[in-house]
Design a protein around this motif. Structure first.
Motif, PDB file in Angstrom:
ATOM      1  N   PHE A  41       0.846  -1.184   0.000  1.00  0.00           N
ATOM      2  CA  PHE A  41       0.000   0.000   0.000  1.00  0.00           C
ATOM      3  C   PHE A  41       0.887   1.240   0.000  1.00  0.00           C
ATOM      4  CE2 PHE A  41      -2.354  -3.272   2.325  1.00  0.00           C
ATOM      5  CZ  PHE A  41      -3.529  -3.320   1.579  1.00  0.00           C
ATOM      6  N   GLN A  42       0.406   2.273  -0.668  1.00  0.00           N
ATOM      7  CA  GLN A  42       1.042   3.585  -0.577  1.00  0.00           C
ATOM      8  C   GLN A  42      -0.018   4.544  -0.075  1.00  0.00           C
ATOM      9  OE1 GLN A  42       2.358   5.531  -4.196  1.00  0.00           O
ATOM     10  NE2 GLN A  42       3.623   6.967  -3.057  1.00  0.00           N
ATOM     11  N   ILE A  43       0.322   5.321   0.931  1.00  0.00           N
ATOM     12  CA  ILE A  43      -0.610   6.300   1.484  1.00  0.00           C
ATOM     13  C   ILE A  43      -0.428   7.586   0.686  1.00  0.00           C
ATOM     14  CG2 ILE A  43      -1.312   7.561   3.536  1.00  0.00           C
ATOM     15  CD1 ILE A  43      -0.097   5.155   5.143  1.00  0.00           C
ATOM     16  N   THR A  44      -1.477   7.957  -0.059  1.00  0.00           N
ATOM     17  CA  THR A  44      -1.412   9.099  -0.974  1.00  0.00           C
ATOM     18  C   THR A  44      -2.508  10.105  -0.657  1.00  0.00           C
ATOM     19  OG1 THR A  44      -2.918   8.115  -2.575  1.00  0.00           O
ATOM     20  CG2 THR A  44      -0.588   7.585  -2.829  1.00  0.00           C
ATOM     21  N   GLY A  45      -2.503  11.208  -1.371  1.00  0.00           N
ATOM     22  CA  GLY A  45      -3.568  12.191  -1.224  1.00  0.00           C
ATOM     23  C   GLY A  45      -4.899  11.631  -1.699  1.00  0.00           C
ATOM     24  N   GLU A  46      -5.970  12.260  -1.265  1.00  0.00           N
ATOM     25  CA  GLU A  46      -7.311  11.777  -1.600  1.00  0.00           C
ATOM     26  C   GLU A  46      -7.554  11.707  -3.101  1.00  0.00           C
ATOM     27  OE1 GLU A  46     -10.658  13.163   1.053  1.00  0.00           O
ATOM     28  OE2 GLU A  46      -9.077  14.575   1.616  1.00  0.00           O
ATOM     29  N   ASP A  47      -7.087  12.697  -3.843  1.00  0.00           N
ATOM     30  CA  ASP A  47      -7.323  12.709  -5.292  1.00  0.00           C
ATOM     31  C   ASP A  47      -6.495  11.664  -6.016  1.00  0.00           C
ATOM     32  OD1 ASP A  47      -9.200  14.934  -5.424  1.00  0.00           O
ATOM     33  OD2 ASP A  47      -7.511  16.180  -4.819  1.00  0.00           O
ATOM     34  N   GLU A  48      -5.454  11.182  -5.399  1.00  0.00           N
ATOM     35  CA  GLU A  48      -4.556  10.203  -5.997  1.00  0.00           C
ATOM     36  C   GLU A  48      -4.913   8.772  -5.573  1.00  0.00           C
ATOM     37  OE1 GLU A  48       0.293   9.502  -6.211  1.00  0.00           O
ATOM     38  OE2 GLU A  48      -0.518  11.021  -4.871  1.00  0.00           O
TER      39      GLU A  48
END
Length: 163
Positions: A110-117
């Motif tokens: 998993f990668q924790i990204t911004g909501e839009d991403e």
């Protein structure tokens, strides 16, 4: 029917309601910021093409593109760029990639990204997701409990990496 109560229009649409903006800080990775800029350029080009049509009787696609541009511009104005390459790999943080081992022996990344991403099927999750909230701050070797609708799952953090 009397014409007294019928609104005569000029053919223009009222602006569509704006898309909802998240109440959370708009943290973005460098990739996410580039994607927002790209989406804005693509939407502006689509709007220009729609306005260049010889037959513009249907104005709804133009109104939708204008609404999307307002949303993207707002997201870019509120973007807080965070470069995960600057983070040490001692604990899970925004932008980093974490590999976990579940209690059935399956590895997941998993990668924790911004909501839009965020794109959960691709392993990109937003910081507000229940999974990200339990992973942030965990170190290699830590075991966290993920409570899902299907039940509880134990996840062991096995690696933390830069994208």
């Amino acid at each position: 029917m009397s014409r007294a109560f019928v609104k005569e229009g000029d053919g223009a649409l009222d602006p569509l309601p704006d898309l909802p903006i998240s109440p959370y800080p708009n943290h973005v990775t460098p990739t996410g910021l580039a994607a927002l800029h790209s989406r804005l350029r693509d939407t502006q080009a689509r709007l220009a093409a729609l306005k260049a049509r010889p037959d513009r009787l249907d104005k709804l696609p133009e109104a939708a593109a204008e609404r999307d541009i307002r949303y993207l511009e707002a997201r870019l104005r509120s973007a807080i760029l965070i470069d995960p390459a600057t983070f040490p790999l001692t604990e899970v943080a925004f932008g980093l990639i974490v590999t976990v081992l579940d209690d059935e022996g399956r590895e997941q990344r998993f990668q924790i990204t911004g909501e839009d991403e965020a794109d959960p099927p691709q392993g990109r999750i937003s910081p507000q997701s229940p999974l990200a909230r339990i992973l942030i701050g965990a170190s290699v070797g830590d075991v966290v409990t993920w409570v899902k609708p299907s039940g509880r799952t134990e996840l062991e953090v096995i690696t933390i990496a830069h994208p």
